[in-house]
Scaffold this active site. Structure first.
Site, PDB file in Angstrom:
ATOM      1  N   LYS A   1      -4.518  27.969 -74.288  1.00  0.00           N
ATOM      2  CA  LYS A   1      -4.333  29.424 -74.267  1.00  0.00           C
ATOM      3  C   LYS A   1      -2.854  29.804 -74.344  1.00  0.00           C
ATOM      4  CE  LYS A   1      -8.607  30.071 -71.647  1.00  0.00           C
ATOM      5  NZ  LYS A   1      -8.915  28.631 -71.420  1.00  0.00           N
ATOM      6  N   ARG A   2      -2.167  29.225 -75.318  1.00  0.00           N
ATOM      7  CA  ARG A   2      -0.758  29.516 -75.509  1.00  0.00           C
ATOM      8  C   ARG A   2      -0.586  30.832 -76.268  1.00  0.00           C
ATOM      9  NH1 ARG A   2      -0.614  25.912 -72.011  1.00  0.00           N
ATOM     10  NH2 ARG A   2       0.735  24.078 -72.166  1.00  0.00           N
TER      11      ARG A   2
END
Length: 271
Positions: free
Chosen positions: A93-94
């Site tokens: 979840k960058r």
């Protein structure tokens, strides 16, 4: 992997199962504690017992980062153990400014050799496109998630009654194509899956939330499946923690087999 290669694996295994490798020390079977790397041994046994049913594996980076530097070594060993014909997803979840996103992409795609990484689209196109510059790799954008707080922003509507998640889909689908972008759509959001499919009919969807979180596999398939399946349905806790005893591998296999049987029927019905 291309979308056709993913679909070929789905057809071969008659399954669209993704297994989440999210190890928690406190939940590991006690007999593994004497191993030099208990988490790696745990992952390896889970993989050995689910490889016939799973077309993808999704380690959540937080579970490994929480173990410190050794956790990342365990993650890399796990990735190296996986065969090349399964799809690997870094659930990270960058999402950051372009230069930083480029370094994240290099870390996951070049250093660790994941096939895909989950990315948050909140900062817009320039925070996502660096991930799309790697040939043969995938971005999996968060679109509509299963958590309770998803209502805070994702369901907000504009003056045209379009929800924010719909605007995210409309905008981001043009940043790449159905050959390098997938979308996360939670299984508990099944009432919105038809809307999702109208906007992105050909893209693969990564669907968490089946099983422990209460999502229905049948409802997800009915609303979300396309002509090439188009779904990777993730199960983590329901498989890897099916047993806390020495038989945990066999218990995981049983759960994966049950899901595969259901998935085979759904593939024959809708695909």
């Amino acid at each position: 992997m291309t979308s056709q290669e993913i679909f070929a694996e789905i057809q071969r295994k008659q399954s669209f199962l993704c297994v989440g490798l999210d190890p928690v020390w406190e939940k590991l079977p006690r007999h593994l504690h004497r191993e030099e790397d208990p988490v790696y041994v745990f992952n390896r046994i889970i993989i050995d017992h689910t490889i016939d049913q799973a077309v993808a594996y999704k380690p959540n980076l937080a579970f490994y980062e929480a173990m410190g530097p050794g956790g990342l070594e365990t993650l890399q060993k796990t990735l190296d153990y996986l065969p090349n014909n399964v799809f690997t997803i870094a659930d990270a979840k960058r999402g950051d400014i372009g230069n930083t996103s480029g370094l994240y992409a290099r870390a996951f795609f070049q250093q660790m050799n994941f096939d895909a990484v989950t990315v948050a689209p909140y900062m817009g196109r320039d925070s996502v496109t660096p991930f799309l510059e790697f040939e043969g790799k995938w971005v999996i954008l968060l679109a509509l998630t299963s958590n309770e707080g998803s209502q805070d922003f994702q369901m907000l509507t504009d003056e045209h009654h379009h929800a924010l998640f719909e605007r995210v889909l409309e905008k981001s689908k043009n940043w790449g194509s159905s050959e390098n972008i997938m979308f996360v759509v939670g299984a508990t959001q099944v009432s919105h899956l038809q809307s999702v499919r109208k906007i992105v009919p050909d893209h693969f969807l990564l669907v968490p939330g089946v099983g422990a979180q209460g999502g229905s596999l049948e409802e997800v398939a009915r609303a979300g499946m396309n002509k090439r399946c188009g779904l990777l349905v993730n199960s983590s806790r329901g498989i890897i923690y099916a047993s806390g005893a020495e038989d945990f591998g066999l218990a995981a296999k049983k759960e994966a087999q049950q899901l595969q049987i259901s998935m085979e029927k759904l593939l024959n019905t809708y695909c």
